[in-house]
Design a protein around this motif. Sequence first.
Motif, PDB file in Angstrom:
ATOM      1  N   ASN A 162      17.818  11.988  67.585  1.00 61.50           N
ATOM      2  CA  ASN A 162      19.239  12.586  67.912  1.00 61.50           C
ATOM      3  C   ASN A 162      20.167  11.615  67.399  1.00 61.50           C
ATOM      4  OD1 ASN A 162      18.147  15.232  69.414  1.00 61.50           O
ATOM      5  ND2 ASN A 162      18.009  13.594  71.122  1.00 61.50           N
ATOM      6  N   PHE A 163      20.046  10.664  66.502  1.00 59.76           N
ATOM      7  CA  PHE A 163      20.962   9.961  66.164  1.00 59.76           C
ATOM      8  C   PHE A 163      22.007  10.591  65.175  1.00 59.76           C
ATOM      9  CE2 PHE A 163      22.493   6.901  62.773  1.00 59.76           C
ATOM     10  CZ  PHE A 163      23.241   5.914  63.436  1.00 59.76           C
ATOM     11  N   ILE A 164      21.584  11.515  64.712  1.00 62.38           N
ATOM     12  CA  ILE A 164      22.261  12.576  63.923  1.00 62.38           C
ATOM     13  C   ILE A 164      23.704  13.154  64.826  1.00 62.38           C
ATOM     14  CG2 ILE A 164      20.954  14.645  64.411  1.00 62.38           C
ATOM     15  CD1 ILE A 164      21.925  15.543  61.589  1.00 62.38           C
ATOM     16  N   ALA A 165      23.161  13.320  66.125  1.00 63.13           N
ATOM     17  CA  ALA A 165      24.410  13.605  66.828  1.00 63.13           C
ATOM     18  C   ALA A 165      25.524  12.761  67.004  1.00 63.13           C
ATOM     19  CB  ALA A 165      23.994  13.934  68.360  1.00 63.13           C
ATOM     20  N   LEU A 166      25.209  11.491  66.922  1.00 64.19           N
ATOM     21  CA  LEU A 166      26.026  10.357  67.128  1.00 64.19           C
ATOM     22  C   LEU A 166      27.202  10.372  65.617  1.00 64.19           C
ATOM     23  CD1 LEU A 166      27.554   7.914  68.185  1.00 64.19           C
ATOM     24  CD2 LEU A 166      25.798   6.713  66.794  1.00 64.19           C
ATOM     25  N   ARG A 167      26.426  10.719  64.579  1.00 64.94           N
ATOM     26  CA  ARG A 167      27.459  10.873  63.212  1.00 64.94           C
ATOM     27  C   ARG A 167      28.237  12.246  63.280  1.00 64.94           C
ATOM     28  NH1 ARG A 167      27.619   6.130  61.448  1.00 64.94           N
ATOM     29  NH2 ARG A 167      25.552   5.238  60.504  1.00 64.94           N
ATOM     30  N   ILE A 168      27.523  13.108  63.942  1.00 64.26           N
ATOM     31  CA  ILE A 168      28.404  14.537  63.992  1.00 64.26           C
ATOM     32  C   ILE A 168      29.794  14.352  65.058  1.00 64.26           C
ATOM     33  CG2 ILE A 168      28.387  16.782  64.812  1.00 64.26           C
ATOM     34  CD1 ILE A 168      25.520  17.045  63.837  1.00 64.26           C
ATOM     35  N   VAL A 169      29.462  13.795  66.187  1.00 65.73           N
ATOM     36  CA  VAL A 169      30.460  13.385  66.921  1.00 65.73           C
ATOM     37  C   VAL A 169      31.593  12.559  66.268  1.00 65.73           C
ATOM     38  CG1 VAL A 169      31.251  12.063  69.096  1.00 65.73           C
ATOM     39  CG2 VAL A 169      29.211  13.543  69.170  1.00 65.73           C
ATOM     40  N   GLN A 170      31.086  11.308  65.669  1.00 68.37           N
ATOM     41  CA  GLN A 170      32.295  10.639  64.806  1.00 68.37           C
ATOM     42  C   GLN A 170      32.727  11.408  63.923  1.00 68.37           C
ATOM     43  OE1 GLN A 170      29.619   7.830  63.155  1.00 68.37           O
ATOM     44  NE2 GLN A 170      29.565   6.414  64.611  1.00 68.37           N
ATOM     45  N   LEU A 171      32.307  12.723  63.265  1.00 69.07           N
ATOM     46  CA  LEU A 171      33.046  13.401  62.132  1.00 69.07           C
ATOM     47  C   LEU A 171      33.784  14.235  62.923  1.00 69.07           C
ATOM     48  CD1 LEU A 171      33.145  14.533  59.439  1.00 69.07           C
ATOM     49  CD2 LEU A 171      31.100  16.147  60.051  1.00 69.07           C
ATOM     50  N   VAL A 172      33.365  14.845  64.184  1.00 74.70           N
ATOM     51  CA  VAL A 172      34.393  15.843  64.773  1.00 74.70           C
ATOM     52  C   VAL A 172      35.682  15.173  65.185  1.00 74.70           C
ATOM     53  CG1 VAL A 172      34.490  17.344  66.750  1.00 74.70           C
ATOM     54  CG2 VAL A 172      32.499  17.358  65.420  1.00 74.70           C
ATOM     55  N   LEU A 173      35.484  13.868  65.927  1.00 74.36           N
ATOM     56  CA  LEU A 173      36.786  13.127  66.455  1.00 74.36           C
ATOM     57  C   LEU A 173      37.617  12.603  65.203  1.00 74.36           C
ATOM     58  CD1 LEU A 173      34.922  10.690  69.152  1.00 74.36           C
ATOM     59  CD2 LEU A 173      36.282  12.559  69.452  1.00 74.36           C
ATOM     60  N   ALA A 174      36.986  12.295  64.156  1.00 79.62           N
ATOM     61  CA  ALA A 174      37.883  12.092  63.254  1.00 79.62           C
ATOM     62  C   ALA A 174      38.672  13.368  62.648  1.00 79.62           C
ATOM     63  CB  ALA A 174      36.983  11.490  61.768  1.00 79.62           C
ATOM     64  N   VAL A 175      38.355  14.214  62.672  1.00 80.95           N
ATOM     65  CA  VAL A 175      38.969  15.579  62.296  1.00 80.95           C
ATOM     66  C   VAL A 175      40.060  15.646  63.412  1.00 80.95           C
ATOM     67  CG1 VAL A 175      38.868  17.996  61.926  1.00 80.95           C
ATOM     68  CG2 VAL A 175      37.150  16.660  61.089  1.00 80.95           C
ATOM     69  N   ILE A 176      39.853  15.657  64.689  1.00 78.90           N
ATOM     70  CA  ILE A 176      40.657  15.741  65.792  1.00 78.90           C
ATOM     71  C   ILE A 176      41.756  14.815  65.463  1.00 78.90           C
ATOM     72  CG2 ILE A 176      41.217  15.738  68.321  1.00 78.90           C
ATOM     73  CD1 ILE A 176      38.393  16.785  68.521  1.00 78.90           C
ATOM     74  N   ILE A 177      41.521  13.405  65.272  1.00 77.52           N
ATOM     75  CA  ILE A 177      42.515  12.430  65.300  1.00 77.52           C
ATOM     76  C   ILE A 177      43.230  12.688  63.833  1.00 77.52           C
ATOM     77  CG2 ILE A 177      42.700   9.976  64.692  1.00 77.52           C
ATOM     78  CD1 ILE A 177      40.146   9.491  66.280  1.00 77.52           C
ATOM     79  N   ILE A 178      42.654  13.063  62.738  1.00 76.39           N
ATOM     80  CA  ILE A 178      43.756  13.310  61.732  1.00 76.39           C
ATOM     81  C   ILE A 178      44.547  14.533  62.195  1.00 76.39           C
ATOM     82  CG2 ILE A 178      43.605  14.544  59.441  1.00 76.39           C
ATOM     83  CD1 ILE A 178      40.808  13.036  59.001  1.00 76.39           C
ATOM     84  N   GLY A 179      44.300  15.468  62.977  1.00 74.70           N
ATOM     85  CA  GLY A 179      45.344  16.390  63.274  1.00 74.70           C
ATOM     86  C   GLY A 179      46.408  16.078  64.215  1.00 74.70           C
ATOM     87  N   LEU A 180      45.996  15.167  65.195  1.00 71.68           N
ATOM     88  CA  LEU A 180      46.974  14.494  65.987  1.00 71.68           C
ATOM     89  C   LEU A 180      47.820  13.839  65.176  1.00 71.68           C
ATOM     90  CD1 LEU A 180      44.602  13.937  69.065  1.00 71.68           C
ATOM     91  CD2 LEU A 180      46.359  15.616  69.046  1.00 71.68           C
ATOM     92  N   ALA A 181      47.427  12.818  64.452  1.00 76.11           N
ATOM     93  CA  ALA A 181      48.145  11.786  63.642  1.00 76.11           C
ATOM     94  C   ALA A 181      49.337  12.709  62.671  1.00 76.11           C
ATOM     95  CB  ALA A 181      47.359  10.799  62.991  1.00 76.11           C
ATOM     96  N   ALA A 182      48.453  13.750  62.069  1.00 75.36           N
ATOM     97  CA  ALA A 182      49.355  14.427  61.014  1.00 75.36           C
ATOM     98  C   ALA A 182      50.728  15.145  61.995  1.00 75.36           C
ATOM     99  CB  ALA A 182      48.726  15.626  60.499  1.00 75.36           C
ATOM    100  N   PHE A 183      50.313  15.639  63.206  1.00 79.38           N
ATOM    101  CA  PHE A 183      51.539  16.366  64.107  1.00 79.38           C
ATOM    102  C   PHE A 183      52.596  15.085  64.532  1.00 79.38           C
ATOM    103  CE2 PHE A 183      53.149  16.903  68.600  1.00 79.38           C
ATOM    104  CZ  PHE A 183      53.916  17.942  67.985  1.00 79.38           C
ATOM    105  N   GLY A 184      52.028  13.840  64.630  1.00 84.45           N
ATOM    106  CA  GLY A 184      53.041  12.662  65.012  1.00 84.45           C
ATOM    107  C   GLY A 184      53.781  12.325  63.669  1.00 84.45           C
TER     108      GLY A 184
END
Length: 226
Positions: A24-46
């Motif tokens: 399940n180490f792949i799950a950690l990489r997927i969470v890192q990817l998803v959080l990066a997308v969310i942060i990009i969206g929030l930062a773009a709104f800022g």
Amino acid sequence: MDQSDKYTSARVAGREHIPLYPRNFIALRIVQLVLAVIIIGLAAFGVAGLAFDGDIFIMVVGIFTLIATTYYLVAEYNQPNAYNYWAVLALDIFLVVMWLASFALLASQVSALFAVVNNTYYDSYSDTYYKYASDAITTAWVSCLAAAAGLGGLEFALFVGSLVTHSVVLHRHRRAGLHCTPGVAASEPHGSNELKQHQVYTTAVPAQQAYAVPAPGYQAGAYQQA
């Protein structure tokens, strides 16, 4: 030694260079990817409201993370020839440093923005509806930046975890005699060469001593010929 601590060198052909990660180490990489997308969206709104260094910085780090995590997933599970554990180690170290710097900078600037918003002076003759609407928009904008900073701190913690995990499995991988190139067979584990050299030396010493001792009867045969 416990059976779970053993690290096997058996690999599928073409994947000899990829370390064995925990389940399940792949799950950690997927969470890192998803959080990066969310942060990009929030930062773009800022950035759409007001561009400043902390917001832009964390958005750029999010883009780097998106590229790096995509490489991790594609190289490890789809294109193993593109995988290199030294590249993964370097990227994890780089992103740990970048996330620490970016979320800390944005958090410090967001706290200053909250102080400004809470102390905003409104003219007594301004429209009441406009005042409350402006308050809501500004608060939502600053809250998005605060969420980006908080998720950036979470990304930092996740990359620290992935860096530690990768470092451990990389050490075990190399200790088992495995390399970073696909198709290369495992070499002898560390310490086996010294053991073999010691065995050769100890077995060669008696042979050299036996060769140095004159053969019995050699002198007697020489006198008989004379």
